[in-house]
Scaffold this motif. Structure first.
Motif, mmCIF file in Angstrom:
data_model
loop_
_atom_site.group_PDB
_atom_site.id
_atom_site.type_symbol
_atom_site.label_atom_id
_atom_site.label_comp_id
_atom_site.label_asym_id
_atom_site.label_seq_id
_atom_site.Cartn_x
_atom_site.Cartn_y
_atom_site.Cartn_z
ATOM 1 N N HIS A 1 4.558 5.404 7.715
ATOM 2 C CA HIS A 1 4.382 4.873 9.171
ATOM 3 C C HIS A 1 4.411 3.298 9.053
ATOM 4 C CE1 HIS A 1 4.802 8.866 11.238
ATOM 5 N NE2 HIS A 1 3.687 8.952 11.061
ATOM 6 N N ARG A 2 3.775 2.794 8.044
ATOM 7 C CA ARG A 2 4.168 1.408 7.900
ATOM 8 C C ARG A 2 5.641 1.019 7.690
ATOM 9 N NH1 ARG A 2 2.638 -1.927 2.173
ATOM 10 N NH2 ARG A 2 4.099 -3.797 2.698
ATOM 11 N N GLU B 1 7.444 -1.478 10.145
ATOM 12 C CA GLU B 1 7.997 -2.949 9.555
ATOM 13 C C GLU B 1 9.467 -2.975 10.013
ATOM 14 O OE1 GLU B 1 5.184 -3.874 5.704
ATOM 15 O OE2 GLU B 1 6.913 -2.639 5.459
ATOM 16 N N GLN C 1 -2.288 -0.026 2.824
ATOM 17 C CA GLN C 1 -1.242 0.334 3.572
ATOM 18 C C GLN C 1 -1.478 0.221 5.362
ATOM 19 O OE1 GLN C 1 1.352 0.273 2.100
ATOM 20 N NE2 GLN C 1 0.250 0.295 0.048
ATOM 21 N N ALA C 2 -2.651 0.829 5.503
ATOM 22 C CA ALA C 2 -3.156 0.491 6.804
ATOM 23 C C ALA C 2 -3.060 -0.934 7.379
ATOM 24 C CB ALA C 2 -4.500 1.069 7.066
ATOM 25 N N ALA D 1 -1.301 -3.126 6.105
ATOM 26 C CA ALA D 1 0.218 -3.814 6.272
ATOM 27 C C ALA D 1 0.863 -3.388 7.695
ATOM 28 C CB ALA D 1 0.993 -3.187 5.156
ATOM 29 N N PHE D 2 0.453 -2.085 7.969
ATOM 30 C CA PHE D 2 0.866 -1.492 9.085
ATOM 31 C C PHE D 2 0.286 -2.565 10.390
ATOM 32 C CE2 PHE D 2 0.388 1.016 13.097
ATOM 33 C CZ PHE D 2 1.505 1.741 13.008
ATOM 34 N N THR E 1 0.231 7.009 6.109
ATOM 35 C CA THR E 1 0.207 5.604 6.425
ATOM 36 C C THR E 1 1.413 4.765 5.826
ATOM 37 O OG1 THR E 1 -2.260 6.118 6.244
ATOM 38 C CG2 THR E 1 -1.538 3.841 6.297
ATOM 39 N N LEU E 2 1.741 5.164 4.458
ATOM 40 C CA LEU E 2 2.666 4.477 4.027
ATOM 41 C C LEU E 2 4.179 4.452 4.699
ATOM 42 C CD1 LEU E 2 4.041 2.753 1.791
ATOM 43 C CD2 LEU E 2 3.968 4.830 0.371
#
Length: 252
Positions: free
Chosen positions: A128-129, A133, A8-9, A11-12, A125-126
Motif C-alpha cells: 500500500h506504500r 507513492e 514502511q508505514a 514512508a506511506f 503496508t509495503l
C-alpha cells in the motif's frame, strides 16, 4: 519485522502528506480503482488496528471489516492523518514485538500465528506504500532492499497457494518463470493446470520468463504496474501469457 513495518508505514505517511495527495486527500489512487488517497489511508490504518484487536481478542477469526474499531476513522486534516497512521502502526509493532511469534490468534479463516501477522502486515503496508507513492508521483519503493521485495513476492504467492490455488480463476495450461536479478533466492516457477496452480521456488524452463529487479517484479506481480510499463524488465516469450497470469493472480 515490526521495525520494518514502521519504516514502511512512515514512508506511506510521507506520501499521504505530499501536496499531490490534495489538501483533503482526494487524489485518486490509480492502482486501487475508485479509491482516493484518504480511502487508502483509512484502509491501512484500520487494518493495523483490526490486527491489534485480533491479537488481543480470543476469536479464531480476524476482527471483521465492519466492526467497531476504536480510533478507527482518520481525522480531517492531512497532517493529522499521517499522525493517525503512525499511531496505529506503532501500536501494531508494539503488539507484535511483545507477543510469542508461535502463539495462535485469529486469522482470515481460522487460527494463524503471530509470526503470520507480522509478515502479512509488513507486506500489506509495503504494497500500500507502493499504491500511495504511485498516486502522488513519488519514485516507487526507492529505498526498499531487494531482499524485502523478494519476501513480499514470496508472501503474496504463499497467500495465493494457501487460499486460492484451486480456484477456477487461476487454472490454465501455461507456465511462467520469474527471476529476480538483484537478490538471491528470487525465482519462482508458476505452473497453471486443469486442477489449479502450483508455485515453486526453482530455476526451470517455462513458456515465458520475466527477469528484473525485485521491486519491479513486486509491482508487476501485485498488479500495481503493467508488465509493459516497467523499464528494465526482460520478457522472454509471449508477454500475453504473463499478463494473463498477472491479471488472474493479482487479486488483492
Amino acid at each position: 519485522m515490526p521495525d520494518q513495518l514502521l519504516l514502511q508505514a512512515t514512508a506511506f505517511a510521507d506520501a499521504v502528506t505530499a501536496p499531490a495527495a490534495g489538501d483533503d486527500l482526494s487524489a485518486p489512487v490509480p492502482t486501487c480503482p475508485e479509491w482516493t488517497v484518504r480511502d487508502l489511508a483509512r484502509h491501512l490504518g484500520r487494518v493495523h488496528r483490526r490486527v491489534v484487536l485480533t491479537i488481543d481478542g480470543g476469536s479464531e477469526r480476524m476482527v471483521a471489516r465492519d466492526a467497531e474499531i476504536p480510533d478507527g476513522e482518520p481525522p480531517a486534516s492531512r497532517d493529522e492523518v499521517a499522525t493517525w497512521l503512525l499511531t496505529g502502526a506503532s501500536a501494531l509493532a508494539t503488539t507484535l514485538s511483545g507477543a510469542d511469534p508461535d502463539r495462535e490468534v485469529g486469522g482470515f479463516v481460522g487460527p494463524v500465528t503471530i509470526a503470520f501477522w507480522a509478515r502479512r502486515q509488513l507486506h500489506e503496508t509495503l504494497v500500500h506504500r507502493l499504491d500511495a507513492e504511485l498516486a502522488v508521483g513519488f519514485p516507487p519503493l526507492a529505498d526498499v532492499a531487494p531482499e524485502l521485495a523478494v519476501d513480499s513476492i514470496a508472501e503474496w504467492y504463499d497467500l495465493l497457494t494457501a487460499y486460492r490455488s484451486g480456484s477456477q480463476r487461476v487454472r490454465g495450461d501455461t507456465s511462467i518463470h520469474l527471476h529476480v536479478t538483484d537478490a538471491p533466492d528470487g525465482e519462482w516457477l508458476v505452473r497453471r493446470g486443469a486442477e489449479g496452480v502450483t508455485i515453486t521456488r526453482e530455476h526451470a524452463r517455462a513458456d515465458i520468463a520475466v527477469r528484473g529487479r525485485a521491486v519491479d517484479l513486486l509491482a508487476v506481480v501485485t498488479g500495481r504496474r503493467a508488465l509493459t510499463d516497467v523499464e528494465g524488465l526482460a520478457v522472454f516469450g509471449d508477454p500475453a501469457v504473463a499478463e494473463d497470469w498477472i491479471r488472474v493472480s493479482a487479486l488483492g
